[in-house]
Design a protein around this motif. Structure first.
Motif, PDB file in Angstrom:
ATOM      1  N   ALA A   1      58.521 -46.674 -33.142  1.00  0.00           N
ATOM      2  CA  ALA A   1      58.908 -45.274 -32.918  1.00  0.00           C
ATOM      3  C   ALA A   1      58.399 -44.385 -34.050  1.00  0.00           C
ATOM      4  CB  ALA A   1      60.423 -45.151 -32.782  1.00  0.00           C
ATOM      5  N   VAL A   2      58.520 -44.841 -35.278  1.00  0.00           N
ATOM      6  CA  VAL A   2      58.038 -44.060 -36.422  1.00  0.00           C
ATOM      7  C   VAL A   2      56.517 -43.967 -36.386  1.00  0.00           C
ATOM      8  CG1 VAL A   2      57.919 -43.922 -38.949  1.00  0.00           C
ATOM      9  CG2 VAL A   2      60.070 -44.579 -37.835  1.00  0.00           C
ATOM     10  N   ALA A   3      55.857 -45.069 -36.052  1.00  0.00           N
ATOM     11  CA  ALA A   3      54.391 -45.053 -35.962  1.00  0.00           C
ATOM     12  C   ALA A   3      53.941 -44.063 -34.893  1.00  0.00           C
ATOM     13  CB  ALA A   3      53.852 -46.452 -35.659  1.00  0.00           C
TER      14      ALA A   3
ATOM     15  N   CYS B   1      51.697 -40.581 -35.463  1.00  0.00           N
ATOM     16  CA  CYS B   1      50.478 -40.291 -34.693  1.00  0.00           C
ATOM     17  C   CYS B   1      50.595 -38.962 -33.947  1.00  0.00           C
ATOM     18  CB  CYS B   1      50.173 -41.436 -33.735  1.00  0.00           C
ATOM     19  SG  CYS B   1      49.652 -42.949 -34.599  1.00  0.00           S
ATOM     20  N   LEU B   2      51.770 -38.665 -33.411  1.00  0.00           N
ATOM     21  CA  LEU B   2      51.962 -37.391 -32.720  1.00  0.00           C
ATOM     22  C   LEU B   2      51.889 -36.212 -33.692  1.00  0.00           C
ATOM     23  CD1 LEU B   2      54.782 -38.430 -30.242  1.00  0.00           C
ATOM     24  CD2 LEU B   2      52.439 -37.775 -29.643  1.00  0.00           C
ATOM     25  N   VAL B   3      52.441 -36.379 -34.883  1.00  0.00           N
ATOM     26  CA  VAL B   3      52.345 -35.325 -35.898  1.00  0.00           C
ATOM     27  C   VAL B   3      50.884 -35.126 -36.293  1.00  0.00           C
ATOM     28  CG1 VAL B   3      52.917 -34.704 -38.290  1.00  0.00           C
ATOM     29  CG2 VAL B   3      54.701 -35.578 -36.764  1.00  0.00           C
ATOM     30  N   SER B   4      50.153 -36.216 -36.453  1.00  0.00           N
ATOM     31  CA  SER B   4      48.728 -36.132 -36.774  1.00  0.00           C
ATOM     32  C   SER B   4      47.985 -35.343 -35.695  1.00  0.00           C
ATOM     33  CB  SER B   4      48.142 -37.541 -36.907  1.00  0.00           C
ATOM     34  OG  SER B   4      46.737 -37.493 -36.924  1.00  0.00           O
ATOM     35  N   ASP B   5      48.249 -35.681 -34.437  1.00  0.00           N
ATOM     36  CA  ASP B   5      47.605 -34.959 -33.329  1.00  0.00           C
ATOM     37  C   ASP B   5      47.966 -33.476 -33.364  1.00  0.00           C
ATOM     38  OD1 ASP B   5      46.439 -37.272 -32.394  1.00  0.00           O
ATOM     39  OD2 ASP B   5      47.850 -37.552 -30.733  1.00  0.00           O
ATOM     40  N   GLY B   6      49.227 -33.178 -33.614  1.00  0.00           N
ATOM     41  CA  GLY B   6      49.660 -31.779 -33.679  1.00  0.00           C
ATOM     42  C   GLY B   6      48.942 -31.010 -34.764  1.00  0.00           C
TER      43      GLY B   6
END
Length: 197
Positions: free
Chosen positions: A140-142, A146-151
């Motif tokens: 979940a943290v990983a 990754c979602l924060v990176s994409d954002g």
């Protein structure tokens, strides 16, 4: 002084540039040959089909990804810090080879004609996820990292700069200043690190 690129690399550079700047449909053999300053026959010698050009870019993306993962895993501040900070548009140099190649391969994938481009982008995202997961140990943290990176990656640079900048505390563009309720990259990295514990 860096070595001159090979003729093949120069042709691939031209194809990549045309896909990014003018779109996949306008990156014809004639246009690529003209941009690379080679004959069409010379281009066809190295890339006998359009698919060969696409495959060349996909291979380039794989090599650039290998380099990026090596930098991620050896970063002094850790994988998460490196990944988040290098995902920020303001941290990416204007003509960054990895960014330019991702953009070109994404353009090819968006055309719907090149499934290998979509597969390469999917594999890239999966590889980054696995590297992050190896560091944080929690799926979940990983995924969140990754979602924060994409954002961050998909936030236009001018919007990001208006949200967090540098200068006097409290002034527009102040270091660590938060505008419109947005956290600084430092705060985001600190939060993600705390979740990984």
């Amino acid at each position: 002084m860096s070595p001159r690129p090979s003729a093949r690399e120069k042709m691939l550079d031209s194809f990549e540039h045309l896909v990014v700047e003018t779109g996949e449909r306008s990156a014809t053999f004639d246009a690529v040959a003209a941009a690379a300053d080679v004959s069409k026959g010379g281009l066809l010698y190295h890339f006998p089909s359009r698919e060969a050009l696409v495959d060349g870019l996909v291979s380039r993306l794989g090599a650039l990804l290998d380099d990026d993962v090596q930098r991620m895993t050896s970063a002094a501040d850790g994988v998460v810090d490196y990944f988040i900070r290098t995902s920020s548009r303001s941290a990416i140099p204007e003509d960054d080879p990895l960014d330019r190649c991702i953009t070109a391969v994404a353009g090819l994938g968006a055309s719907g004609r090149w499934p290998q481009a979509v597969a390469a982008l999917t594999a890239m995202q999966d590889r980054w996820y696995r590297v992050v997961l190896d560091e944080v140990g929690d799926p979940a943290v990983a995924s969140l990292v990754c979602l924060v990176s994409d954002g961050l990656y998909f936030t236009p640079a001018q919007f990001e700069e208006a949200s967090v900048g540098s200068g006097a505390p409290g002034a527009p563009g102040a270091a660590g200043a938060v505008h419109r309720g947005r956290a600084s990259v430092d705060e985001v990295v600190a939060l993600l690190r705390s979740l990984a514990r």
